[in-house]
Design a protein around this motif. Structure first.
Motif, short mmCIF file in Angstrom:
data_model
loop_
_atom_site.label_atom_id
_atom_site.label_comp_id
_atom_site.label_asym_id
_atom_site.label_seq_id
_atom_site.Cartn_x
_atom_site.Cartn_y
_atom_site.Cartn_z
N LEU A 166 21.57 1.79 -18.91
CA LEU A 166 22.96 1.74 -18.65
C LEU A 166 23.42 3.27 -17.89
CD1 LEU A 166 24.11 -1.72 -18.44
CD2 LEU A 166 22.70 -1.14 -16.87
N ASP A 167 23.14 4.10 -17.57
CA ASP A 167 23.77 5.91 -17.64
C ASP A 167 24.66 5.71 -16.75
OD1 ASP A 167 21.98 6.67 -19.50
OD2 ASP A 167 20.22 6.66 -18.00
N VAL A 168 25.99 5.80 -17.25
CA VAL A 168 27.01 5.79 -16.23
C VAL A 168 27.19 7.80 -16.11
CG1 VAL A 168 29.51 5.43 -16.13
CG2 VAL A 168 28.15 3.81 -16.97
N PRO A 169 27.37 8.32 -14.68
CA PRO A 169 27.61 9.62 -15.02
C PRO A 169 29.31 9.72 -14.92
CG PRO A 169 27.23 8.67 -12.39
CD PRO A 169 26.60 7.28 -13.69
N SER A 170 29.68 10.34 -14.81
CA SER A 170 31.15 11.25 -15.11
C SER A 170 31.48 11.75 -13.30
CB SER A 170 31.31 12.48 -16.07
OG SER A 170 31.07 12.63 -16.77
N LEU A 171 32.29 11.22 -12.89
CA LEU A 171 32.93 10.51 -11.48
C LEU A 171 33.81 11.54 -11.72
CD1 LEU A 171 32.06 7.18 -10.99
CD2 LEU A 171 30.92 8.73 -10.74
N HIS A 228 35.11 4.74 -10.04
CA HIS A 228 34.38 4.52 -11.52
C HIS A 228 33.66 3.02 -11.10
CE1 HIS A 228 38.88 2.46 -10.30
NE2 HIS A 228 37.52 1.26 -10.62
N VAL A 229 32.93 3.04 -11.46
CA VAL A 229 32.10 1.63 -11.71
C VAL A 229 32.66 0.87 -12.33
CG1 VAL A 229 29.74 1.64 -12.29
CG2 VAL A 229 30.04 3.33 -11.34
N THR A 230 32.25 -0.32 -11.57
CA THR A 230 32.69 -1.86 -12.81
C THR A 230 31.39 -2.22 -12.49
OG1 THR A 230 34.77 -2.08 -11.90
CG2 THR A 230 34.49 -3.70 -11.84
N LEU A 231 31.19 -3.20 -13.66
CA LEU A 231 30.32 -4.09 -13.96
C LEU A 231 30.57 -5.12 -13.82
CD1 LEU A 231 26.89 -4.41 -14.06
CD2 LEU A 231 27.02 -4.15 -16.90
N PRO A 241 29.26 -17.44 -20.36
CA PRO A 241 30.47 -15.83 -21.08
C PRO A 241 30.32 -15.42 -19.19
CG PRO A 241 28.08 -15.62 -21.88
CD PRO A 241 28.10 -17.49 -21.37
N SER A 242 31.43 -14.34 -19.74
CA SER A 242 31.72 -13.83 -18.28
C SER A 242 32.20 -12.01 -18.65
CB SER A 242 31.75 -13.94 -16.79
OG SER A 242 33.48 -14.46 -17.03
N ILE A 243 31.61 -10.98 -18.64
CA ILE A 243 32.11 -9.81 -18.43
C ILE A 243 32.70 -8.97 -16.96
CG2 ILE A 243 31.81 -9.64 -20.99
CD1 ILE A 243 29.37 -7.65 -20.29
N SER A 244 33.49 -8.48 -17.28
CA SER A 244 34.24 -7.47 -15.98
C SER A 244 35.04 -6.06 -16.68
CB SER A 244 35.39 -7.88 -15.22
OG SER A 244 35.19 -7.22 -14.44
N TRP A 245 33.35 -4.84 -16.61
CA TRP A 245 33.82 -3.62 -17.11
C TRP A 245 33.83 -2.54 -16.23
CZ3 TRP A 245 29.20 -0.40 -19.28
CH2 TRP A 245 30.29 0.66 -19.77
N THR A 246 35.14 -1.92 -17.01
CA THR A 246 35.54 -1.08 -16.37
C THR A 246 34.21 0.84 -17.22
OG1 THR A 246 37.35 -1.18 -15.21
CG2 THR A 246 36.42 0.98 -15.53
N ALA A 247 33.09 0.64 -16.42
CA ALA A 247 32.30 1.28 -16.89
C ALA A 247 32.67 2.96 -17.35
CB ALA A 247 31.13 1.76 -16.60
#
Length: 208
Positions: free
Chosen positions: A56-61, A66-69, A140-146
């Motif tokens: 999961l390639d997350v770029p600098s924004l 931000h990207v939230t998954l 289970p569940s997750i909410s992640w600010t990448a």
């Protein structure tokens, strides 16, 4: 400028506006006002100890973006582990472990995977120190600010057991996509209107 040329320009603008309008409507419908793209309940089946969504390639924004998954597993017949960690660390942890890798998610509700062979037994995932975020339990569940970087999502039973059959849901949110869709749609409508105006003006003008 000749009448025919002006009509041709107007037609080109109308065609461009129509295509852009379709794209804008599709983007607005896909992401909504909050910039979120949802993933339908998807069945994940694997014969190994883990199912992974690699790289999961997350770029600098820009600042403030931000990207939230968000990922969740539906309740199954055993406790499960969800985790996201740096790809290099996850690769080292699962080296020589038989796993299944998600190659593509086909909407709605199916995923293509490929098997990676191995003969190693993985250590308990909860004991690993490198995870950015984890969750365990029956659902289970997750909410992640990448954060920028290369990351891997891992689904495992806890304790690790072979043969996995789970259903996952999720979404990816990038807030800028919401207003971007409406901006694109507004520009498209303006181009479409401009093209129609050029055609009408050219058609009413006397031939030159």
């Amino acid at each position: 400028m000749g009448k025919r040329l002006r009509i041709a320009i107007g037609v080109a603008l109308v065609v461009l506006g129509l295509f852009a309008t379709v794209g804008g409507v599709a983007l607005v419908a896909l992401v909504g006002a909050d910039g979120s793209v949802g993933i339908a309940p998807t069945r994940l089946i694997g014969s190994g100890y883990a199912i992974t969504l690699p790289r999961l390639d997350v770029p600098s924004l820009p600042a403030g973006q931000h990207v939230t998954l968000d990922v969740a597993l539906q309740q199954g017949d055993r406790p499960m582990f969800l985790g996201i960690g740096p790809s290099t660390d996850v690769d080292a942890y699962l080296r020589d472990v038989p796993i299944d890798v998600i190659e593509q998610i086909d909407q709605p509700g199916a995923a293509r995977t490929s098997s990676v062979t191995g003969d190693a037994l993985p250590a308990s995932p909860e004991a690993q120190p490198f995870w950015a975020i984890t969750a365990t339990g029956d659902a289970p569940s997750i909410s992640w600010t990448a954060e920028p970087g290369a990351w891997t999502l891992v689904v495992m039973a806890t304790p690790p057991r072979r043969a996995l059959n789970v259903t996952a849901t999720g979404s990816v949110t990038l807030p800028v996509l919401g207003p971007l869709g409406f901006v694109l749609l507004a520009i498209a409508v303006a181009v479409l209107a401009a093209g129609a105006w050029v055609i009408v003006r050219a058609a009413r003008a006397p031939a030159s």
